[in-house]
Scaffold this active site. Structure first.
Site, PDB file in Angstrom:
ATOM      1  N   LYS A  33       0.849  -1.191   0.000  1.00  0.00           N
ATOM      2  CA  LYS A  33       0.000   0.000   0.000  1.00  0.00           C
ATOM      3  C   LYS A  33       0.883   1.238   0.000  1.00  0.00           C
ATOM      4  O   LYS A  33       1.762   1.388   0.841  1.00  0.00           O
ATOM      5  CB  LYS A  33      -0.905   0.025   1.230  1.00  0.00           C
ATOM      6  CG  LYS A  33      -1.946   1.150   1.181  1.00  0.00           C
ATOM      7  CD  LYS A  33      -2.491   1.496   2.546  1.00  0.00           C
ATOM      8  CE  LYS A  33      -1.545   2.430   3.273  1.00  0.00           C
ATOM      9  NZ  LYS A  33      -2.145   3.138   4.411  1.00  0.00           N
ATOM     10  N   ASP A  60      -3.472   4.274  -2.130  1.00  0.00           N
ATOM     11  CA  ASP A  60      -4.490   4.659  -1.146  1.00  0.00           C
ATOM     12  C   ASP A  60      -4.506   6.173  -0.953  1.00  0.00           C
ATOM     13  O   ASP A  60      -3.904   6.703  -0.026  1.00  0.00           O
ATOM     14  CB  ASP A  60      -4.167   3.943   0.169  1.00  0.00           C
ATOM     15  CG  ASP A  60      -5.102   4.303   1.301  1.00  0.00           C
ATOM     16  OD1 ASP A  60      -6.258   4.670   1.020  1.00  0.00           O
ATOM     17  OD2 ASP A  60      -4.678   4.216   2.472  1.00  0.00           O
ATOM     18  N   LYS A  62      -7.639   8.021  -1.339  1.00  0.00           N
ATOM     19  CA  LYS A  62      -8.976   8.382  -0.822  1.00  0.00           C
ATOM     20  C   LYS A  62      -9.554   9.614  -1.516  1.00  0.00           C
ATOM     21  O   LYS A  62      -9.959  10.579  -0.864  1.00  0.00           O
ATOM     22  CB  LYS A  62      -8.918   8.622   0.689  1.00  0.00           C
ATOM     23  CG  LYS A  62      -8.387   7.448   1.504  1.00  0.00           C
ATOM     24  CD  LYS A  62      -8.330   7.800   2.990  1.00  0.00           C
ATOM     25  CE  LYS A  62      -7.809   6.653   3.838  1.00  0.00           C
ATOM     26  NZ  LYS A  62      -6.366   6.383   3.603  1.00  0.00           N
ATOM     27  N   HIS A  64     -11.749  12.415  -2.906  1.00  0.00           N
ATOM     28  CA  HIS A  64     -13.052  12.907  -2.446  1.00  0.00           C
ATOM     29  C   HIS A  64     -13.203  14.351  -2.911  1.00  0.00           C
ATOM     30  O   HIS A  64     -12.588  15.260  -2.363  1.00  0.00           O
ATOM     31  CB  HIS A  64     -13.119  12.814  -0.916  1.00  0.00           C
ATOM     32  CG  HIS A  64     -14.438  13.264  -0.344  1.00  0.00           C
ATOM     33  ND1 HIS A  64     -14.615  13.479   0.996  1.00  0.00           N
ATOM     34  CD2 HIS A  64     -15.630  13.531  -0.927  1.00  0.00           C
ATOM     35  CE1 HIS A  64     -15.869  13.865   1.226  1.00  0.00           C
ATOM     36  NE2 HIS A  64     -16.506  13.903   0.072  1.00  0.00           N
ATOM     37  N   ASP A  65     -14.022  14.545  -3.956  1.00  0.00           N
ATOM     38  CA  ASP A  65     -14.206  15.871  -4.524  1.00  0.00           C
ATOM     39  C   ASP A  65     -15.459  15.803  -5.397  1.00  0.00           C
ATOM     40  O   ASP A  65     -16.199  14.807  -5.351  1.00  0.00           O
ATOM     41  CB  ASP A  65     -12.962  16.283  -5.327  1.00  0.00           C
ATOM     42  CG  ASP A  65     -12.735  17.787  -5.354  1.00  0.00           C
ATOM     43  OD1 ASP A  65     -13.683  18.510  -5.723  1.00  0.00           O
ATOM     44  OD2 ASP A  65     -11.627  18.239  -5.007  1.00  0.00           O
ATOM     45  N   ILE A  66     -15.691  16.820  -6.211  1.00  0.00           N
ATOM     46  CA  ILE A  66     -16.833  16.762  -7.111  1.00  0.00           C
ATOM     47  C   ILE A  66     -16.604  15.641  -8.128  1.00  0.00           C
ATOM     48  O   ILE A  66     -15.469  15.259  -8.403  1.00  0.00           O
ATOM     49  CB  ILE A  66     -17.086  18.116  -7.796  1.00  0.00           C
ATOM     50  CG1 ILE A  66     -15.897  18.512  -8.680  1.00  0.00           C
ATOM     51  CG2 ILE A  66     -17.363  19.205  -6.756  1.00  0.00           C
ATOM     52  CD1 ILE A  66     -16.166  19.752  -9.515  1.00  0.00           C
ATOM     53  N   PRO A  67     -17.697  15.074  -8.675  1.00  0.00           N
ATOM     54  CA  PRO A  67     -17.566  13.876  -9.520  1.00  0.00           C
ATOM     55  C   PRO A  67     -16.537  13.975 -10.640  1.00  0.00           C
ATOM     56  O   PRO A  67     -15.707  13.069 -10.808  1.00  0.00           O
ATOM     57  CB  PRO A  67     -18.991  13.693 -10.064  1.00  0.00           C
ATOM     58  CG  PRO A  67     -19.866  14.233  -8.983  1.00  0.00           C
ATOM     59  CD  PRO A  67     -19.124  15.421  -8.452  1.00  0.00           C
ATOM     60  N   THR A  69     -13.942  15.920 -11.043  1.00  0.00           N
ATOM     61  CA  THR A  69     -12.570  16.036 -10.548  1.00  0.00           C
ATOM     62  C   THR A  69     -12.038  14.690 -10.098  1.00  0.00           C
ATOM     63  O   THR A  69     -10.888  14.331 -10.386  1.00  0.00           O
ATOM     64  CB  THR A  69     -12.507  17.046  -9.390  1.00  0.00           C
ATOM     65  OG1 THR A  69     -12.901  18.338  -9.877  1.00  0.00           O
ATOM     66  CG2 THR A  69     -11.108  17.140  -8.807  1.00  0.00           C
ATOM     67  N   THR A 124     -10.819   3.796  10.217  1.00  0.00           N
ATOM     68  CA  THR A 124     -10.700   2.905  11.370  1.00  0.00           C
ATOM     69  C   THR A 124     -10.203   3.621  12.620  1.00  0.00           C
ATOM     70  O   THR A 124     -10.226   3.050  13.709  1.00  0.00           O
ATOM     71  CB  THR A 124      -9.764   1.719  11.056  1.00  0.00           C
ATOM     72  OG1 THR A 124      -8.523   2.215  10.558  1.00  0.00           O
ATOM     73  CG2 THR A 124     -10.386   0.788  10.041  1.00  0.00           C
ATOM     74  N   GLN A 194      -5.442   3.542  15.961  1.00  0.00           N
ATOM     75  CA  GLN A 194      -6.575   2.782  15.454  1.00  0.00           C
ATOM     76  C   GLN A 194      -7.534   2.474  16.597  1.00  0.00           C
ATOM     77  O   GLN A 194      -7.128   2.253  17.733  1.00  0.00           O
ATOM     78  CB  GLN A 194      -6.103   1.461  14.820  1.00  0.00           C
ATOM     79  CG  GLN A 194      -5.121   1.634  13.681  1.00  0.00           C
ATOM     80  CD  GLN A 194      -5.791   2.030  12.377  1.00  0.00           C
ATOM     81  OE1 GLN A 194      -6.912   2.517  12.367  1.00  0.00           O
ATOM     82  NE2 GLN A 194      -5.092   1.853  11.267  1.00  0.00           N
ATOM     83  N   ARG A 215       2.277  -0.705  10.877  1.00  0.00           N
ATOM     84  CA  ARG A 215       3.272  -0.632  11.951  1.00  0.00           C
ATOM     85  C   ARG A 215       3.738  -1.996  12.439  1.00  0.00           C
ATOM     86  O   ARG A 215       4.895  -2.160  12.796  1.00  0.00           O
ATOM     87  CB  ARG A 215       2.697   0.152  13.136  1.00  0.00           C
ATOM     88  CG  ARG A 215       2.537   1.644  12.896  1.00  0.00           C
ATOM     89  CD  ARG A 215       2.053   2.329  14.171  1.00  0.00           C
ATOM     90  NE  ARG A 215       1.765   3.733  13.955  1.00  0.00           N
ATOM     91  CZ  ARG A 215       0.564   4.215  13.658  1.00  0.00           C
ATOM     92  NH1 ARG A 215      -0.458   3.387  13.544  1.00  0.00           N
ATOM     93  NH2 ARG A 215       0.375   5.517  13.490  1.00  0.00           N
TER      94      ARG A 215
END
Length: 238
Positions: A33, A60, A62, A64-67, A69, A124, A194, A215
């Site tokens: 990852k 990874d 993630k 997250h914005d307007i579709p 973009t 998490t 976590q 870790r």
């Protein structure tokens, strides 16, 4: 061949640390990852380095914005040939649908296999108190299940979810739905930041497709031995 259900998180900031860890782990780990810390420090070069060594990569970030973009962002990342990409389900159904359609179209146009696209449900690190503090009245478990179903409706291949919600997602979304599970801590290892955690065996038993371990491997005095121990624990419940 290494068990691809184990994804080792390269949550380190430098190229030297990455190379040292990957060499140390050798053939024990074939899936890695690459998250924000490493990608923002080194960019796509580190993904290319891993792919040159025939490793698989879960990138990874993630998104997250307007579709549009998010869709365009995923298409830009496609050139790195990651094996898994992710968006955040908080972006909603339309964002996830646009992301999936854009990624599949770009892969078809390039004549390459489309990476798996999965959606982050709830981090998490969050517990019930954190969740309530954001104004949510329902439980984290309810939200995760609702977001997993939404991701499936949008055409995503799966989700990222804590092991605490894995069994319910598996029952609701079926055997072919990819569930990538962070928050994995072998017995005796600190939980750090976590909150919703489980052992490797527990996560596989609950229905996880793949587990992400950070870790417990990279901070170990002997990362190779740590990874081998996790693989043996997983094999015991296969």
């Amino acid at each position: 061949m290494a068990d691809e259900r184990l994804i080792a998180a390269l949550d380190v900031p430098t190229r030297g640390q990455v190379e040292q860890l990957v060499v140390c782990l050798g053939d024990s780990v074939s899936y890695y990852k690459v998250g924000m810390e490493l990608f923002y420090a080194l960019g796509g070069d580190i993904v290319a380095w891993l792919k040159e060594r025939e490793k698989k990569v879960f990138l990874d970030l993630k998104l997250h914005d307007i579709p549009n973009t998010v869709g365009n962002g995923l298409c830009s990342l496609l050139r790195l040939r990651p094996d898994i990409l992710n968006v955040h389900t908080a972006g909603g159904l339309r964002m996830m649908q646009t992301a999936s359609e854009a990624l599949h179209h770009a892969a078809d146009q390039a004549g390459i296999p489309c990476p798996k696209l999965i959606g982050v449900t709830v981090l998490t690190s969050m517990d019930a108190e954190d969740w309530a503090g954001l104004g949510h009245t329902g439980t984290i478990a309810d939200a995760v299940l609702r977001r997993a179903k939404l991701a499936q409706e949008a055409g995503l291949d799966g989700v990222v979810a804590s092991p605490a919600e894995t069994a319910e997602i598996r029952r609701a979304c079926g055997e072919d739905f990819l569930i990538v599970t962070p928050g994995i801590r072998p017995a005796g290892v600190s939980h750090d930041d976590q909150r919703r955690v489980m052992t490797p065996a527990g996560a596989i038993r609950a229905g996880a497709s793949q587990i992400v371990v950070g870790r417990a491997i990279y901070a170990s005095e002997n990362p190779h031995a740590a990874a081998e121990g996790i693989l043996k624990e997983m094999e015991a419940v296969s």
